[in-house]
Design an enzyme around this catalytic site. Structure first.
Site, PDB file in Angstrom:
ATOM      1  N   LYS A  54     -26.309  22.118   2.118  1.00  0.00           N
ATOM      2  CA  LYS A  54     -26.805  22.673   3.384  1.00  0.00           C
ATOM      3  C   LYS A  54     -28.320  22.784   3.426  1.00  0.00           C
ATOM      4  CE  LYS A  54     -22.706  24.537   5.307  1.00  0.00           C
ATOM      5  NZ  LYS A  54     -22.097  25.503   6.181  1.00  0.00           N
ATOM      6  N   SER A  79     -21.909  32.554   6.162  1.00  0.00           N
ATOM      7  CA  SER A  79     -21.366  33.312   5.033  1.00  0.00           C
ATOM      8  C   SER A  79     -22.159  33.067   3.758  1.00  0.00           C
ATOM      9  CB  SER A  79     -19.900  32.938   4.808  1.00  0.00           C
ATOM     10  OG  SER A  79     -19.796  31.548   4.550  1.00  0.00           O
TER      11      SER A  79
END
Length: 315
Positions: A54, A79
């Site tokens: 990411k 999260s």
């Protein structure tokens, strides 16, 4: 087939983020090949900056914001791994990051986000609560919202992992990718479509959050109503932008249980001596459950992340 993201845009994204990321290694294991009955190549995004792929999408999205809009900062909800990506990208650009996290996020991910100097807001662990908190911060600060996955700049960034993979290992015949919000799967599918259109793409998804499976079956978005899986990076539902790409380019979504995920994770730890989080082990678990689909093939797997709370290992 026309898509919102071109090969040129994927390559531009790669050039944009290249100074700030690792070109992650591809690893192999003879013992895992023997167990799986095929030739496996693991793209180790668990060794990426922030410990997850990411970093790519977060950096591409933040670096693509025009200079004059950057000063008010960026906001997102996540999260963990996307939260770290945006926090790191904001720190790289010297701008504020406002991160909304569910209060049950793993402690290793909470402390990593805090370590990048982001301002964290904790909410109940529901999509609605997370989105409401992010909206409130946007109104109060003027920060630019960056979706964890349903954003073309994020998808472009995530697709750069497969660009590298297929440049370094062009003889791959199949790819198996984890799917949560779908940014990595959509980006990978686009890169593969442009570089090697004959390659078959599979998504791996946990039983406790199998919206992608149902969405593909029904031909329209079917969001998760409840989620329950150890693969905490895959709890969110597909977005319309990611689903539109996945629906056209992905062959099948393969679903696995938490036990199958934990078993695959343990095998990777034991045989490859590398740390992978449950979400990152999902594609390998999906392959092991469906060996007949991959028998004798050259198969690429993206190990999406390695941010695991070692005090709570599932084995």
């Amino acid at each position: 087939m026309e898509f919102q993201i071109s090969l040129a845009q994927l390559r531009e994204a790669h050039e944009r983020i290249k100074p700030f990321i690792h070109r992650t290694p591809i690893m192999t294991s003879q013992s895992l090949n023997a167990i799986a009955g095929c030739e496996l190549y693991f793209k180790c995004e668990n060794l990426q900056k922030i410990g997850a792929f990411k970093a790519r999408g977060g950096l591409n999205a933040v670096l693509s914001i025009p200079e004059e809009k950057r000063a008010t900062g960026v906001v997102t909800h996540s999260s963990g791994n996307h939260a770290q990506a945006v926090a790191m990208a904001a720190k790289t650009c010297g701008i504020p990051a406002y991160i909304v996290m569910p209060n049950n996020a793993s402690s290793v991910k909470k402390s990593a986000v805090a370590g990048y100097g982001a301002q964290i807001t904790y909410t109940e662990p529901t999509q609605a609560a997370r989105e409401a908190a992010a909206d409130k911060i946007m109104v109060e600060t003027g920060a630019t919202y960056i979706s964890p996955y349903n954003d073309y700049k994020v998808i472009e960034g995530q697709g750069t992992s497969a660009l590298e993979f297929l440049e370094d290992q062009p003889d791959l015949e199949m790819l198996v990718i984890p799917v949560g919000g779908g940014g990595l799967l959509a980006g990978t599918a686009l890169s593969a479509h442009y570089l090697k259109p004959e390659i078959k793409i599979f998504g791996g998804e946990p039983e406790g959050a199998m919206d992608a499976y149902y969405s593909m079956q029904k031909g329209e978005l079917v969001p998760n109503k409840i989620t329950n899986t150890i693969a905490d990076g895959l709890l969110v539902s597909l977005g319309d932008k990611t689903f539109a790409i996945i629906q056209k380019l992905v062959s099948e979504i393969l679903v696995v249980s938490d036990k199958e995920i934990a078993d695959a994770m343990r095998l990777i730890w034991e045989r490859m001596k590398i740390v992978v989080e449950p979400s990152g082990a999902v594609p390998f678990a999906a392959l092991l459950k469906n060996k007949e689909k991959f028998a004798g093939k050259k198969v690429g797997i993206i190990l999406s992340g390695g941010n695991v709370d070692v005090s709570k290992l599932p084995f």
